[in-house]
Design a protein around this motif. Structure first.
Motif, PDB file in Angstrom:
ATOM      1  N   GLY A 163       0.789  -1.227   0.000  1.00  0.00           N
ATOM      2  CA  GLY A 163       0.000   0.000   0.000  1.00  0.00           C
ATOM      3  C   GLY A 163       0.819   1.275   0.000  1.00  0.00           C
ATOM      4  N   ASN A 164       2.132   1.167   0.211  1.00  0.00           N
ATOM      5  CA  ASN A 164       2.977   2.349   0.275  1.00  0.00           C
ATOM      6  C   ASN A 164       3.674   2.695  -1.036  1.00  0.00           C
ATOM      7  OD1 ASN A 164       3.891   4.192   2.716  1.00  0.00           O
ATOM      8  ND2 ASN A 164       2.796   2.400   3.463  1.00  0.00           N
ATOM      9  N   TRP A 165       3.380   1.987  -2.092  1.00  0.00           N
ATOM     10  CA  TRP A 165       3.922   2.398  -3.388  1.00  0.00           C
ATOM     11  C   TRP A 165       3.217   3.680  -3.793  1.00  0.00           C
ATOM     12  CZ3 TRP A 165       8.296   0.755  -5.096  1.00  0.00           C
ATOM     13  CH2 TRP A 165       8.739  -0.534  -4.797  1.00  0.00           C
ATOM     14  N   GLN A 166       4.004   4.686  -4.172  1.00  0.00           N
ATOM     15  CA  GLN A 166       3.459   5.988  -4.545  1.00  0.00           C
ATOM     16  C   GLN A 166       4.013   6.413  -5.898  1.00  0.00           C
ATOM     17  OE1 GLN A 166       3.434   8.839  -1.088  1.00  0.00           O
ATOM     18  NE2 GLN A 166       4.729   7.222  -0.239  1.00  0.00           N
ATOM     19  N   ALA A 167       3.128   6.708  -6.814  1.00  0.00           N
ATOM     20  CA  ALA A 167       3.525   7.182  -8.145  1.00  0.00           C
ATOM     21  C   ALA A 167       3.451   8.703  -8.179  1.00  0.00           C
ATOM     22  CB  ALA A 167       2.607   6.585  -9.213  1.00  0.00           C
ATOM     23  N   SER A 168       4.338   9.285  -8.966  1.00  0.00           N
ATOM     24  CA  SER A 168       4.334  10.733  -9.147  1.00  0.00           C
ATOM     25  C   SER A 168       5.030  11.060 -10.465  1.00  0.00           C
ATOM     26  CB  SER A 168       5.041  11.430  -7.982  1.00  0.00           C
ATOM     27  OG  SER A 168       6.386  10.998  -7.895  1.00  0.00           O
ATOM     28  N   SER A 222       9.094  14.449 -10.006  1.00  0.00           N
ATOM     29  CA  SER A 222       9.970  14.254  -8.846  1.00  0.00           C
ATOM     30  C   SER A 222       9.373  13.157  -7.965  1.00  0.00           C
ATOM     31  CB  SER A 222      10.131  15.550  -8.047  1.00  0.00           C
ATOM     32  OG  SER A 222       8.905  15.951  -7.499  1.00  0.00           O
ATOM     33  N   PRO A 223      10.248  12.390  -7.309  1.00  0.00           N
ATOM     34  CA  PRO A 223       9.743  11.306  -6.461  1.00  0.00           C
ATOM     35  C   PRO A 223       9.042  11.844  -5.218  1.00  0.00           C
ATOM     36  CG  PRO A 223      12.163  11.372  -6.457  1.00  0.00           C
ATOM     37  CD  PRO A 223      11.696  12.439  -7.385  1.00  0.00           C
ATOM     38  N   THR A 224       8.046  11.114  -4.770  1.00  0.00           N
ATOM     39  CA  THR A 224       7.293  11.458  -3.572  1.00  0.00           C
ATOM     40  C   THR A 224       8.137  11.128  -2.341  1.00  0.00           C
ATOM     41  OG1 THR A 224       5.258  10.899  -4.719  1.00  0.00           O
ATOM     42  CG2 THR A 224       5.132  11.004  -2.349  1.00  0.00           C
ATOM     43  N   SER A 225       8.027  11.949  -1.326  1.00  0.00           N
ATOM     44  CA  SER A 225       8.711  11.647  -0.068  1.00  0.00           C
ATOM     45  C   SER A 225       7.662  11.252   0.960  1.00  0.00           C
ATOM     46  CB  SER A 225       9.508  12.862   0.411  1.00  0.00           C
ATOM     47  OG  SER A 225       8.640  13.949   0.636  1.00  0.00           O
ATOM     48  N   GLY A 226       8.108  10.625   2.025  1.00  0.00           N
ATOM     49  CA  GLY A 226       7.192  10.241   3.087  1.00  0.00           C
ATOM     50  C   GLY A 226       6.511   8.909   2.818  1.00  0.00           C
ATOM     51  N   THR A 227       5.759   8.468   3.793  1.00  0.00           N
ATOM     52  CA  THR A 227       5.023   7.210   3.696  1.00  0.00           C
ATOM     53  C   THR A 227       3.539   7.488   3.890  1.00  0.00           C
ATOM     54  OG1 THR A 227       5.229   6.731   6.061  1.00  0.00           O
ATOM     55  CG2 THR A 227       6.980   5.900   4.627  1.00  0.00           C
ATOM     56  N   THR A 228       2.740   6.467   3.672  1.00  0.00           N
ATOM     57  CA  THR A 228       1.302   6.575   3.894  1.00  0.00           C
ATOM     58  C   THR A 228       0.896   5.541   4.941  1.00  0.00           C
ATOM     59  OG1 THR A 228       0.548   4.908   2.313  1.00  0.00           O
ATOM     60  CG2 THR A 228       1.046   7.095   1.417  1.00  0.00           C
ATOM     61  N   ALA A 229      -0.289   5.669   5.427  1.00  0.00           N
ATOM     62  CA  ALA A 229      -0.845   4.669   6.353  1.00  0.00           C
ATOM     63  C   ALA A 229      -1.636   3.620   5.584  1.00  0.00           C
ATOM     64  CB  ALA A 229      -1.731   5.363   7.380  1.00  0.00           C
ATOM     65  N   ASP A 230      -1.589   3.680   4.245  1.00  0.00           N
ATOM     66  CA  ASP A 230      -2.390   2.788   3.415  1.00  0.00           C
ATOM     67  C   ASP A 230      -1.986   1.324   3.582  1.00  0.00           C
ATOM     68  OD1 ASP A 230      -3.471   5.128   2.538  1.00  0.00           O
ATOM     69  OD2 ASP A 230      -2.596   5.049   0.530  1.00  0.00           O
ATOM     70  N   VAL A 231      -2.978   0.477   3.655  1.00  0.00           N
ATOM     71  CA  VAL A 231      -2.813  -0.972   3.692  1.00  0.00           C
ATOM     72  C   VAL A 231      -3.600  -1.512   2.509  1.00  0.00           C
ATOM     73  CG1 VAL A 231      -3.322  -3.067   4.998  1.00  0.00           C
ATOM     74  CG2 VAL A 231      -2.540  -1.016   6.197  1.00  0.00           C
ATOM     75  N   VAL A 265       8.206  12.238 -16.920  1.00  0.00           N
ATOM     76  CA  VAL A 265       9.099  11.450 -16.080  1.00  0.00           C
ATOM     77  C   VAL A 265       8.241  10.944 -14.930  1.00  0.00           C
ATOM     78  CG1 VAL A 265      11.153  11.460 -14.631  1.00  0.00           C
ATOM     79  CG2 VAL A 265      11.093  12.854 -16.712  1.00  0.00           C
ATOM     80  N   ASN A 266       8.086   9.635 -14.855  1.00  0.00           N
ATOM     81  CA  ASN A 266       7.246   9.011 -13.841  1.00  0.00           C
ATOM     82  C   ASN A 266       8.110   8.302 -12.807  1.00  0.00           C
ATOM     83  OD1 ASN A 266       4.423   9.334 -15.006  1.00  0.00           O
ATOM     84  ND2 ASN A 266       5.532   8.451 -16.734  1.00  0.00           N
ATOM     85  N   TYR A 267       7.690   8.389 -11.574  1.00  0.00           N
ATOM     86  CA  TYR A 267       8.403   7.735 -10.476  1.00  0.00           C
ATOM     87  C   TYR A 267       7.449   6.821  -9.730  1.00  0.00           C
ATOM     88  CZ  TYR A 267      12.039  11.274 -11.030  1.00  0.00           C
ATOM     89  OH  TYR A 267      13.028  12.070 -11.534  1.00  0.00           O
ATOM     90  N   LEU A 268       7.991   5.707  -9.235  1.00  0.00           N
ATOM     91  CA  LEU A 268       7.280   4.839  -8.308  1.00  0.00           C
ATOM     92  C   LEU A 268       8.226   4.617  -7.138  1.00  0.00           C
ATOM     93  CD1 LEU A 268       4.725   3.085  -7.778  1.00  0.00           C
ATOM     94  CD2 LEU A 268       6.033   1.170  -8.709  1.00  0.00           C
ATOM     95  N   VAL A 269       7.821   5.045  -5.960  1.00  0.00           N
ATOM     96  CA  VAL A 269       8.682   4.928  -4.781  1.00  0.00           C
ATOM     97  C   VAL A 269       7.937   4.258  -3.639  1.00  0.00           C
ATOM     98  CG1 VAL A 269      10.055   6.969  -5.365  1.00  0.00           C
ATOM     99  CG2 VAL A 269       8.085   7.219  -3.874  1.00  0.00           C
ATOM    100  N   ASN A 270       8.718   3.621  -2.807  1.00  0.00           N
ATOM    101  CA  ASN A 270       8.202   3.071  -1.563  1.00  0.00           C
ATOM    102  C   ASN A 270       9.184   3.502  -0.486  1.00  0.00           C
ATOM    103  OD1 ASN A 270       7.386   1.432   0.641  1.00  0.00           O
ATOM    104  ND2 ASN A 270       6.401   0.039  -0.809  1.00  0.00           N
ATOM    105  N   ASN A 271       8.768   4.405   0.363  1.00  0.00           N
ATOM    106  CA  ASN A 271       9.655   5.005   1.343  1.00  0.00           C
ATOM    107  C   ASN A 271       9.620   4.349   2.723  1.00  0.00           C
ATOM    108  OD1 ASN A 271      10.710   7.056  -0.391  1.00  0.00           O
ATOM    109  ND2 ASN A 271       8.734   8.078  -0.247  1.00  0.00           N
ATOM    110  N   LEU A 272       8.978   3.199   2.837  1.00  0.00           N
ATOM    111  CA  LEU A 272       9.022   2.506   4.121  1.00  0.00           C
ATOM    112  C   LEU A 272      10.465   2.088   4.400  1.00  0.00           C
ATOM    113  CD1 LEU A 272       5.800   0.308   4.046  1.00  0.00           C
ATOM    114  CD2 LEU A 272       6.259   2.311   5.472  1.00  0.00           C
TER     115      LEU A 272
END
Length: 137
Positions: free
Chosen positions: A53-58, A61-70, A91-98
């Motif tokens: 649930g913490n994969w974030q697309a943007s 620029s890449p997203t910073s931080g995490t989410t509470a998503d499950v 330019v697309n980013y997929l990040v997981n900041n956990l």
């Protein structure tokens, strides 16, 4: 393209063709990114669903931080990513900041011993060919 008529007719045909190709290129770029990101999300091992649930697309620029998503199933995370993905020229980013995502990527999980990103990056050429074929003009 029509061979008949005036230069104006030929110009109109070229403009129509350019729009078709542009749309196809945009759809192809988006399709490749969607398949790549979706594959990465679905390759993420699931325990509680927080890592998936913490994969974030943007874009840009890449997203910073995490989410509470499950998201154990991955569908909601993929849907959110799809809404953020741009087409040709983006330019697309997929990040997981956990904090444990990198450990999982590099062998920290028996569910994903070859990682999440790396395994899908290895599939990129096949994904490109598949999506390009689907979006032929």
């Amino acid at each position: 393209l029509r061979r008949e008529g005036s230069p104006m007719s030929f110009e109109s045909d070229l403009e129509r063709f350019a729009r078709r190709v542009g749309k196809s290129l945009d759809e192809t770029c988006r399709g490749i990114t969607i398949k790549w990101f979706s594959g990465t999300i679905m390759s993420t091992p699931v325990d509680t669903g927080r890592l998936r649930g913490n994969w974030q697309a943007s874009q840009e620029s890449p997203t910073s931080g995490t989410t509470a998503d499950v998201d154990k199933g991955g569908g909601a995370t993929i849907a959110k990513a799809v809404r953020k993905i741009g087409g040709a020229g983006s330019v697309n980013y997929l990040v997981n900041n956990l904090d444990y995502a990198e450990k999982i990527e590099f062998g920290g999980s028996s569910q994903a011993p070859r990682g999440m990103v790396r395994i899908n990056h290895a599939r990129i050429l096949r994904i490109v060919k598949q999506v390009a074929a689907e979006n032929q003009v």
